[in-house]
Write an enzyme that holds these catalytic residues in place. Sequence first.
Site, PDB file in Angstrom:
ATOM      1  N   TRP A 128      -7.335  72.089 -53.364  1.00 32.26           N
ATOM      2  CA  TRP A 128      -6.140  71.313 -53.077  1.00 32.26           C
ATOM      3  C   TRP A 128      -4.872  72.150 -52.992  1.00 32.26           C
ATOM      4  O   TRP A 128      -3.839  71.663 -52.515  1.00 32.26           O
ATOM      5  CB  TRP A 128      -5.937  70.246 -54.170  1.00 32.26           C
ATOM      6  CG  TRP A 128      -6.114  70.818 -55.558  1.00 32.26           C
ATOM      7  CD1 TRP A 128      -7.232  70.753 -56.325  1.00 32.26           C
ATOM      8  CD2 TRP A 128      -5.166  71.602 -56.301  1.00 32.26           C
ATOM      9  NE1 TRP A 128      -7.050  71.427 -57.507  1.00 32.26           N
ATOM     10  CE2 TRP A 128      -5.778  71.963 -57.517  1.00 32.26           C
ATOM     11  CE3 TRP A 128      -3.862  72.018 -56.061  1.00 32.26           C
ATOM     12  CZ2 TRP A 128      -5.132  72.723 -58.484  1.00 32.26           C
ATOM     13  CZ3 TRP A 128      -3.214  72.788 -57.020  1.00 32.26           C
ATOM     14  CH2 TRP A 128      -3.845  73.131 -58.221  1.00 32.26           C
ATOM     15  N   LYS A 152     -15.730  69.565 -46.956  1.00 32.38           N
ATOM     16  CA  LYS A 152     -15.666  68.797 -48.195  1.00 32.38           C
ATOM     17  C   LYS A 152     -14.401  69.272 -48.910  1.00 32.38           C
ATOM     18  O   LYS A 152     -14.381  70.332 -49.518  1.00 32.38           O
ATOM     19  CB  LYS A 152     -16.904  69.043 -49.058  1.00 32.38           C
ATOM     20  CG  LYS A 152     -17.025  68.068 -50.251  1.00 32.38           C
ATOM     21  CD  LYS A 152     -16.023  68.366 -51.326  1.00 32.38           C
ATOM     22  CE  LYS A 152     -16.090  67.394 -52.483  1.00 32.38           C
ATOM     23  NZ  LYS A 152     -14.788  67.180 -53.133  1.00 32.38           N
ATOM     24  N   HIS A 153     -13.339  68.490 -48.777  1.00 38.82           N
ATOM     25  CA  HIS A 153     -12.068  68.873 -49.375  1.00 38.82           C
ATOM     26  C   HIS A 153     -11.986  68.348 -50.804  1.00 38.82           C
ATOM     27  O   HIS A 153     -12.789  67.509 -51.230  1.00 38.82           O
ATOM     28  CB  HIS A 153     -10.913  68.324 -48.538  1.00 38.82           C
ATOM     29  CG  HIS A 153      -9.759  69.266 -48.409  1.00 38.82           C
ATOM     30  ND1 HIS A 153      -9.379  70.119 -49.431  1.00 38.82           N
ATOM     31  CD2 HIS A 153      -8.889  69.509 -47.400  1.00 38.82           C
ATOM     32  CE1 HIS A 153      -8.337  70.831 -49.048  1.00 38.82           C
ATOM     33  NE2 HIS A 153      -8.017  70.490 -47.813  1.00 38.82           N
ATOM     34  N   ALA A 154     -11.011  68.848 -51.561  1.00 36.54           N
ATOM     35  CA  ALA A 154     -10.781  68.357 -52.917  1.00 36.54           C
ATOM     36  C   ALA A 154     -10.470  66.864 -52.876  1.00 36.54           C
ATOM     37  O   ALA A 154      -9.783  66.379 -51.970  1.00 36.54           O
ATOM     38  CB  ALA A 154      -9.629  69.122 -53.563  1.00 36.54           C
ATOM     39  N   SER A 155     -10.943  66.143 -53.879  1.00 36.01           N
ATOM     40  CA  SER A 155     -10.852  64.681 -53.860  1.00 36.01           C
ATOM     41  C   SER A 155      -9.428  64.157 -53.933  1.00 36.01           C
ATOM     42  O   SER A 155      -9.176  63.007 -53.545  1.00 36.01           O
ATOM     43  CB  SER A 155     -11.679  64.102 -55.018  1.00 36.01           C
ATOM     44  OG  SER A 155     -13.045  64.416 -54.859  1.00 36.01           O
ATOM     45  N   GLY A 204     -12.365  78.341 -54.519  1.00 37.51           N
ATOM     46  CA  GLY A 204     -12.278  77.529 -55.729  1.00 37.51           C
ATOM     47  C   GLY A 204     -12.396  78.374 -56.979  1.00 37.51           C
ATOM     48  O   GLY A 204     -12.176  79.589 -56.955  1.00 37.51           O
ATOM     49  N   SER A 205     -12.769  77.745 -58.051  1.00 36.03           N
ATOM     50  CA  SER A 205     -12.871  78.424 -59.342  1.00 36.03           C
ATOM     51  C   SER A 205     -14.125  79.292 -59.404  1.00 36.03           C
ATOM     52  O   SER A 205     -15.072  79.099 -58.637  1.00 36.03           O
ATOM     53  CB  SER A 205     -12.904  77.392 -60.473  1.00 36.03           C
ATOM     54  OG  SER A 205     -14.120  76.660 -60.426  1.00 36.03           O
ATOM     55  N   GLU A 226     -14.281  82.788 -52.209  1.00 34.26           N
ATOM     56  CA  GLU A 226     -12.956  83.261 -52.622  1.00 34.26           C
ATOM     57  C   GLU A 226     -12.614  82.482 -53.871  1.00 34.26           C
ATOM     58  O   GLU A 226     -12.366  81.282 -53.823  1.00 34.26           O
ATOM     59  CB  GLU A 226     -11.928  83.039 -51.515  1.00 34.26           C
ATOM     60  CG  GLU A 226     -10.625  83.799 -51.749  1.00 34.26           C
ATOM     61  CD  GLU A 226      -9.552  82.951 -52.402  1.00 34.26           C
ATOM     62  OE1 GLU A 226      -9.418  83.062 -53.653  1.00 34.26           O
ATOM     63  OE2 GLU A 226      -8.884  82.207 -51.708  1.00 34.26           O
ATOM     64  N   LEU A 227     -12.614  83.173 -55.016  1.00 33.67           N
ATOM     65  CA  LEU A 227     -12.580  82.500 -56.311  1.00 33.67           C
ATOM     66  C   LEU A 227     -11.286  82.802 -57.057  1.00 33.67           C
ATOM     67  O   LEU A 227     -10.267  83.089 -56.448  1.00 33.67           O
ATOM     68  CB  LEU A 227     -13.826  82.899 -57.111  1.00 33.67           C
ATOM     69  CG  LEU A 227     -15.161  82.714 -56.369  1.00 33.67           C
ATOM     70  CD1 LEU A 227     -16.324  83.180 -57.218  1.00 33.67           C
ATOM     71  CD2 LEU A 227     -15.345  81.259 -55.936  1.00 33.67           C
ATOM     72  N   CYS A 260      -4.490  81.453 -56.182  1.00 35.55           N
ATOM     73  CA  CYS A 260      -5.415  82.486 -56.671  1.00 35.55           C
ATOM     74  C   CYS A 260      -4.769  83.858 -56.636  1.00 35.55           C
ATOM     75  O   CYS A 260      -5.060  84.708 -57.473  1.00 35.55           O
ATOM     76  CB  CYS A 260      -6.695  82.490 -55.831  1.00 35.55           C
ATOM     77  SG  CYS A 260      -7.658  80.967 -55.954  1.00 35.55           S
ATOM     78  N   GLU A 357      -7.238  83.151 -66.341  1.00 40.50           N
ATOM     79  CA  GLU A 357      -6.359  82.825 -65.221  1.00 40.50           C
ATOM     80  C   GLU A 357      -5.511  81.625 -65.604  1.00 40.50           C
ATOM     81  O   GLU A 357      -6.035  80.575 -65.967  1.00 40.50           O
ATOM     82  CB  GLU A 357      -7.168  82.503 -63.965  1.00 40.50           C
ATOM     83  CG  GLU A 357      -6.294  82.101 -62.784  1.00 40.50           C
ATOM     84  CD  GLU A 357      -7.072  81.732 -61.542  1.00 40.50           C
ATOM     85  OE1 GLU A 357      -6.527  81.851 -60.437  1.00 40.50           O
ATOM     86  OE2 GLU A 357      -8.243  81.311 -61.680  1.00 40.50           O
TER      87      GLU A 357
END
Length: 456
Positions: A128, A152-155, A204-205, A226-227, A260, A357
Amino acid sequence: MQSVNPYTGETIHTYAPESDEQVDQRIRAADRAFHDWRRTPFAERARLLHSAAAVLRDRKRELAVLMADEMGKVLRDGVSEIEKCASCCDFYANHAQGFLANQHVDSDAADSYVAFDPLGVILAVMPWNFPFWQVFRFAAPSLMAGNVGVLKHASNVCGCALAIQEIFEQAGFPQHVFGALLVESARVEKIIRHPLVRAVTLTGSTPAGRSVAGIAGSELKKTVLELGGSDAYLVLEDADLELAVKTCVQSRLINAGQSCIAAKRFIVASPLYARFVQRYAEEFKAIRYGDPKDDATGIGPLARADLRDGVHDQVQKTVQQGARLLAGGAIPAGPGACYPPTVLADVKPGMAAFDEEIFGPAAAIIEAADEDQAIALANRSEYGLGAALFTRDRARADRIAREIEAGSVFVNAFVKSDARLPFGGVKHSGYGRELSSFGIREFVNIKTVWHGADQP
């Protein structure tokens, strides 16, 4: 699935998740579209992608308001994000054919070359924090390579996901070449395992990366991850102090610290340490936070209240472990997920702000006795996404840059992604690269074609 305004706490919209049957139909439709799209000439793909860039520019204010409402980004940053997406589209429309041209190789064949063929349906699992940029930096190269995409995007940013699908449709792309799936995170595994999904990209994470990589690996499907990141900024004793302070403040507060590649750990040489800490805290205290639609706001709220609470817990823990709190550090009264710019000084390894982080507007300042210790402290992290260093000595900068364990090192500037340069990390920050010629070749079949002697 709900979109909730993180500044007011009000629910904007509720979305009904698509059923498994609907998702299966959407993926099968994307696969059918792929077989025509892969044969579409580069010139036509480029025309459509330039059209998408034009749509983005025409709608940039509207899309910036949507981001402000769904995840709290201040309007001027939202406009800049949309402009960056448009530039990325233009870049790949102009350069994809050259990046993917056959590469002839001298061998014992009459002729041999390397070709780059598209794979098919690529699943993008996106976060997001940059709800348009994260998607377009995947979509622009992937579609130009001849792949098709399902998102599939963040909710909490379903509105952004549907807007992206609409942008491609408005630009004239064939139906199902790019589509958004409205599904919960728990159902991603089933989508990855769908026989027509050929590869997965995730931003994401680190825990999410481990999960996606494990599932995709069991299906022998390519992934790009990519975290997380805990970017170290090294301020050496010969640095321009004012430039370093200004740049470090700006980088830590990009997107309210929810990036990030935002600067997170500031490792400062002892001769400059006290002055840097003082100037940095002064700058942070002057930043106004609050309503993302107010032009006077420096940073907006965090995307969700639970994320704000997590940042606050890390700040409190770090202070309890011995760090000095010089600014911020308190949850403000009222609704929403605001958090003040926060400065932690005298941070050391073993403290939460050093080891973890922090995905919010909290800066950790660390003292280093000399260059060697600064490098060691920078590399003392499970992450390796980006880093920056400040020095007036170009040769010194180049030497140190090669010793830093990160996917990017910026000198006298803050870390950022650029369509012209490869982007990605090492260690627990992921693997693979996005952007540039390297990124467009991640989701292609790198194929050897070998010709024997010509027959009479």
